[in-house]
Design a protein around this motif. Sequence first.
Motif, PDB file in Angstrom:
ATOM      1  N   ARG A 101      10.671  36.118  -7.505  1.00 33.62           N
ATOM      2  CA  ARG A 101      10.831  35.105  -6.470  1.00 33.62           C
ATOM      3  C   ARG A 101      12.245  35.155  -5.901  1.00 33.62           C
ATOM      4  O   ARG A 101      13.221  35.311  -6.626  1.00 33.62           O
ATOM      5  CB  ARG A 101      10.525  33.718  -7.053  1.00 33.62           C
ATOM      6  CG  ARG A 101       9.033  33.545  -7.368  1.00 33.62           C
ATOM      7  CD  ARG A 101       8.713  32.191  -7.937  1.00 33.62           C
ATOM      8  NE  ARG A 101       9.224  32.030  -9.297  1.00 33.62           N
ATOM      9  CZ  ARG A 101       8.812  31.073 -10.134  1.00 33.62           C
ATOM     10  NH1 ARG A 101       7.892  30.205  -9.732  1.00 33.62           N
ATOM     11  NH2 ARG A 101       9.321  30.989 -11.351  1.00 33.62           N
TER      12      ARG A 101
ATOM     13  N   GLU B 183      15.522  33.935  -4.726  1.00 31.84           N
ATOM     14  CA  GLU B 183      16.357  32.763  -4.898  1.00 31.84           C
ATOM     15  C   GLU B 183      17.546  32.811  -3.933  1.00 31.84           C
ATOM     16  O   GLU B 183      17.906  33.876  -3.435  1.00 31.84           O
ATOM     17  CB  GLU B 183      16.849  32.668  -6.345  1.00 31.84           C
ATOM     18  CG  GLU B 183      15.714  32.441  -7.338  1.00 31.84           C
ATOM     19  CD  GLU B 183      16.226  32.109  -8.728  1.00 31.84           C
ATOM     20  OE1 GLU B 183      17.447  32.233  -8.954  1.00 31.84           O
ATOM     21  OE2 GLU B 183      15.396  31.717  -9.570  1.00 31.84           O
TER      22      GLU B 183
ATOM     23  N   ASP C 207       9.348  22.252  -8.057  1.00 33.86           N
ATOM     24  CA  ASP C 207       9.570  23.563  -7.442  1.00 33.86           C
ATOM     25  C   ASP C 207       9.338  23.467  -5.942  1.00 33.86           C
ATOM     26  O   ASP C 207       8.393  22.800  -5.481  1.00 33.86           O
ATOM     27  CB  ASP C 207       8.607  24.604  -8.025  1.00 33.86           C
ATOM     28  CG  ASP C 207       8.889  24.913  -9.492  1.00 33.86           C
ATOM     29  OD1 ASP C 207       9.882  24.388 -10.019  1.00 33.86           O
ATOM     30  OD2 ASP C 207       8.103  25.674 -10.100  1.00 33.86           O
TER      31      ASP C 207
ATOM     32  N   THR D 127       9.779  25.923  -2.122  1.00 32.76           N
ATOM     33  CA  THR D 127      10.221  27.071  -1.344  1.00 32.76           C
ATOM     34  C   THR D 127      10.801  26.539  -0.051  1.00 32.76           C
ATOM     35  O   THR D 127      10.116  25.861   0.726  1.00 32.76           O
ATOM     36  CB  THR D 127       9.061  28.033  -1.052  1.00 32.76           C
ATOM     37  OG1 THR D 127       8.535  28.510  -2.288  1.00 32.76           O
ATOM     38  CG2 THR D 127       9.530  29.214  -0.219  1.00 32.76           C
TER      39      THR D 127
ATOM     40  N   TYR E 218      13.458  30.615   0.367  1.00 30.25           N
ATOM     41  CA  TYR E 218      14.030  30.748  -0.969  1.00 30.25           C
ATOM     42  C   TYR E 218      13.303  29.836  -1.957  1.00 30.25           C
ATOM     43  O   TYR E 218      12.944  28.701  -1.616  1.00 30.25           O
ATOM     44  CB  TYR E 218      15.519  30.389  -0.971  1.00 30.25           C
ATOM     45  CG  TYR E 218      16.368  31.295  -0.108  1.00 30.25           C
ATOM     46  CD1 TYR E 218      16.574  32.623  -0.466  1.00 30.25           C
ATOM     47  CD2 TYR E 218      16.959  30.822   1.060  1.00 30.25           C
ATOM     48  CE1 TYR E 218      17.358  33.459   0.321  1.00 30.25           C
ATOM     49  CE2 TYR E 218      17.739  31.646   1.850  1.00 30.25           C
ATOM     50  CZ  TYR E 218      17.932  32.972   1.474  1.00 30.25           C
ATOM     51  OH  TYR E 218      18.708  33.798   2.253  1.00 30.25           O
ATOM     52  N   PHE E 219      13.131  30.345  -3.168  1.00 30.70           N
ATOM     53  CA  PHE E 219      12.523  29.541  -4.221  1.00 30.70           C
ATOM     54  C   PHE E 219      13.609  28.761  -4.953  1.00 30.70           C
ATOM     55  O   PHE E 219      14.618  29.321  -5.396  1.00 30.70           O
ATOM     56  CB  PHE E 219      11.786  30.433  -5.223  1.00 30.70           C
ATOM     57  CG  PHE E 219      11.294  29.689  -6.436  1.00 30.70           C
ATOM     58  CD1 PHE E 219      10.163  28.881  -6.357  1.00 30.70           C
ATOM     59  CD2 PHE E 219      11.984  29.784  -7.636  1.00 30.70           C
ATOM     60  CE1 PHE E 219       9.721  28.185  -7.468  1.00 30.70           C
ATOM     61  CE2 PHE E 219      11.545  29.090  -8.754  1.00 30.70           C
ATOM     62  CZ  PHE E 219      10.407  28.284  -8.667  1.00 30.70           C
TER      63      PHE E 219
END
Length: 502
Positions: free
Chosen positions: A37, A39, A383, A385, A389-390
Amino acid sequence: MFEALFQSTTAFSLLAAIVGLLVLLILSYGLRSQDGRREPPGPKPLPLLGNLLQVDLKRIDSSLFQLSKTYGPVSTVYFGPKKVVVLAGHRTVKQALVNHAEEFGDREVTPIFYDLNQGHGILFTNGDTWKEMRRFAVTMLREFGMGKRLSEGRIIEECHYLIEVFEQYEGKAFNNSQAISNAASNIISAIVFGKRFEYEDPVFQAMVKRAHETIHLTGSASILVYNLFPWLGAFIKNRRCMMKNLEKSMEEIKSITVALKETLNLEMYRGFVDAFLIRMQNLEGSKIRDSLYHNDNLLHSVMNLFAAGTDTTGNTLQWCLLLMAKYPHFQDQVQEELSRVVGSRQIRVEDRKNMPFTDAVIHESQRLANIVPLAIPHKTSRDVTFQGYFIKGGTTVFPLLTSVLYDESEWESPHTFNPSHFLDEDGKFIRRNAFMPFSAGRRVCLGEGLARMELFIFFTSLLQRFRFTPPPGVTVDDLDLTPVVGNNLNPPPHELCAVRRH
């Protein structure tokens, strides 16, 4: 022999613990993106230190603003082992706090904030406690006149006391910080306790002083270190000072609330404390009474409101007067508008719509002063996105208000005092979306309406009566605008002359 053996064993254990910690940190830094993922980018962190060597702890907001120009509006910075996502620029901060209010709406409760609040009150809580305490506070503040004529009357009354203090100096130079802090504090005191205090009251003076000191120390480098390594708490002087301030303030607030409880009238409440006490009595025996409406939430909510209502408004008004002394040609224009629109009568909030230049000066003072540059840290509730970006749930987030108020894509001259930022070609006041000194979203300052009213009435009432100048022998060029950095950006210690105009 046994003592030497014990010391060597202890030293070995300590060394092993440090090595183990370093290994874990290296692994955590190395594995943080291996799940595929994407970041937010950021400077490469060092084990244990993270990016601390790349950040000026005396001006964290400026350092992070500069880093954002390299790594973009959504970036990652490590404060020691702690990961922080930094949001920079008006578009990004507003998108996160407003459009993704739920995901970015939790509060990051650092160790020092937990020490001071113990999970109670309004500002440093999450979940049901925060929702109910904020809802109740907003409802009660509105009922007691926040943004209405009731508050206007209180502010006008307090102006008279503040003006009396200024007049005592007969145009001689003095430091106005104490008097202004007292005036601002009395407004929130009237709403919270249902009464004002005499400026000479030693208990009141001590409460105001401790509120300022605690807020200032919250932003000190040693408290940042404590937040990263809480086990150092016993060795940090600033933390001991803050805890001592907390203990004394709690004692005094308890004393005030007990006195209010003894004279409580169930048919009519004088302020926030009365409303809370009546709510407690009405919910006696219920689950919500035990879980939410209890003494700890009352005391910490009062402390939150008192400190916030005292510090930021008072500091902003000090900045306004300092800027008028620094830029006398703008002071001339404000006073010309005051004479033309208001004359010598009492100023009212409704006059604001006919005083666009004065309104622009106040807004520009707030923008340039940038009182709360980092906002109060947020935390992702789950969480998310964001902009590709996660960001993991529970991540600390800094909505960098410095980057909003000084955004070069939003302001024509972001680092200059320029009231025309808020004026159109015809001289009419215009609102700017990037004007965000009170933050935005779920955690926007709940006292914004009251603060705006205070600033307008205090500022115009003082400018109506006084001309603010540097002390004799000091030129406007000598007046320093370098802020004193704590959790907030305060004006540097200074003296001004308040010369009677009429």
